[in-house]
Design a protein around this motif. Structure first.
Motif, PDB file in Angstrom:
ATOM      1  N   GLY A   1      27.887  -3.876  17.162  1.00 13.57           N
ATOM      2  CA  GLY A   1      29.320  -3.868  16.912  1.00 13.57           C
ATOM      3  C   GLY A   1      29.594  -3.517  15.471  1.00 13.57           C
ATOM      4  O   GLY A   1      28.673  -3.274  14.678  1.00 13.57           O
ATOM      5  N   ALA A   2      30.865  -3.488  15.119  1.00 14.92           N
ATOM      6  CA  ALA A   2      31.271  -3.086  13.777  1.00 14.92           C
ATOM      7  C   ALA A   2      30.696  -4.023  12.717  1.00 14.92           C
ATOM      8  O   ALA A   2      30.192  -3.583  11.679  1.00 14.92           O
ATOM      9  CB  ALA A   2      32.795  -3.061  13.697  1.00 14.92           C
ATOM     10  N   GLN A   3      30.770  -5.319  12.973  1.00 12.60           N
ATOM     11  CA  GLN A   3      30.285  -6.301  12.009  1.00 12.60           C
ATOM     12  C   GLN A   3      28.779  -6.152  11.796  1.00 12.60           C
ATOM     13  O   GLN A   3      28.298  -6.115  10.654  1.00 12.60           O
ATOM     14  CB  GLN A   3      30.607  -7.709  12.512  1.00 12.60           C
ATOM     15  N   ASN A   4      28.029  -6.043  12.888  1.00  7.03           N
ATOM     16  CA  ASN A   4      26.582  -5.899  12.778  1.00  7.03           C
ATOM     17  C   ASN A   4      26.196  -4.613  12.058  1.00  7.03           C
ATOM     18  O   ASN A   4      25.242  -4.588  11.273  1.00  7.03           O
ATOM     19  CB  ASN A   4      25.937  -5.924  14.167  1.00  7.03           C
ATOM     20  N   ALA A   5      26.927  -3.535  12.334  1.00  5.11           N
ATOM     21  CA  ALA A   5      26.636  -2.257  11.681  1.00  5.11           C
ATOM     22  C   ALA A   5      26.832  -2.363  10.175  1.00  5.11           C
ATOM     23  O   ALA A   5      26.031  -1.831   9.388  1.00  5.11           O
ATOM     24  CB  ALA A   5      27.536  -1.163  12.254  1.00  5.11           C
ATOM     25  N   PHE A   6      27.870  -3.077   9.752  1.00  6.86           N
ATOM     26  CA  PHE A   6      28.124  -3.237   8.323  1.00  6.86           C
ATOM     27  C   PHE A   6      27.053  -4.107   7.672  1.00  6.86           C
ATOM     28  O   PHE A   6      26.562  -3.793   6.592  1.00  6.86           O
ATOM     29  CB  PHE A   6      29.506  -3.858   8.100  1.00  6.86           C
ATOM     30  N   VAL A   7      26.684  -5.200   8.331  1.00  8.38           N
ATOM     31  CA  VAL A   7      25.627  -6.072   7.794  1.00  8.38           C
ATOM     32  C   VAL A   7      24.326  -5.296   7.660  1.00  8.38           C
ATOM     33  O   VAL A   7      23.618  -5.414   6.649  1.00  8.38           O
ATOM     34  CB  VAL A   7      25.427  -7.305   8.703  1.00  8.38           C
ATOM     35  N   LEU A   8      23.997  -4.489   8.660  1.00  8.71           N
ATOM     36  CA  LEU A   8      22.776  -3.682   8.617  1.00  8.71           C
ATOM     37  C   LEU A   8      22.807  -2.709   7.446  1.00  8.71           C
ATOM     38  O   LEU A   8      21.828  -2.594   6.694  1.00  8.71           O
ATOM     39  CB  LEU A   8      22.620  -2.909   9.934  1.00  8.71           C
TER      40      LEU A   8
END
Length: 207
Positions: A25-32
């Motif tokens: 998701g968007a949040q996981n993509a940013f954290v990555l």
């Protein structure tokens, strides 16, 4: 309930929480991305985990009933979140197609702490699914447990968030050798752009 029953309830909460947050998701993509770049990782991870903890606690405390009673609030969040995701997708797409040498150490300038915090807060709290999944779903499952076990379930779900975001953020550095190549960054940003566009469009149409 016995101590073993409480522990089993906590493990159930851990598994349920992980099942909901591991999906791309968007949040996981940013954290990555922040993890690979090594920028403000601890701050981003703490905000994500703390936000989940607050949302899970809200669900256990029955805030989900208020959300169901005022669906217009979720609609407002949905449209604001869709606009933000599409805008972020445009930025990622621009990074992906812009010529130039982009490596893990040579981006278009480091993201400031304020910008990183604002972005992760928006990606977290402007996502209506966070209220539907984390508050309503996890809250409902937690409250279906025995009265003295619901917070054990919630604690397990909160632990799942801490473990996942820590692994994603701090573990991403293992990918840095791969992202030493400019092409790798362009592929990642292209993938992020696709994810953001898809999520933004789905959110806008209420899918």
């Amino acid at each position: 309930m016995s101590a073993l029953d409480l522990v089993q309830t906590a493990v159930l909460g851990l598994g349920t929480g992980l099942a909901l947050i591991i999906a791309i998701g968007a949040q996981n993509a940013f954290v990555l991305r922040q993890g690979i770049r090594g920028e403000h990782v601890a701050v981003v991870v703490v905000i994500c985990a703390l936000s989940d903890a607050l949302l899970i606690a809200a669900g256990i405390l029955g805030i989900g009933a208020l959300i169901e009673a005022a669906p217009v609030v979720v609609d407002v969040i949905r449209y604001a979140g869709a606009a933000f995701l599409i805008g972020y997708g445009l930025i990622a797409a621009k990074r992906a197609i812009r010529p130039g040498s982009l490596t893990a150490n040579e981006q278009q300038g480091p993201l400031s702490t304020k910008a990183a915090v604002a972005t992760v807060l928006a990606l977290t709290w402007l996502n209506p699914h966070v209220y539907l999944d984390t508050v309503l779903l996890l809250g409902s499952v937690a409250n279906s447990q025995a009265p003295d076990a619901r917070w054990w379930f919630g604690g397990g779900a909160m632990l799942g968030s801490i473990l996942w975001f820590s692994a994603l953020g701090f573990g991403a550095r293992l990918l840095r050798p791969f992202f030493a190549k400019p092409t790798s960054w362009r592929i990642l940003d292209g993938a992020i752009a696709v994810v953001m566009f898809a999520l933004g469009i789905r959110m806008a149409i209420g899918a």
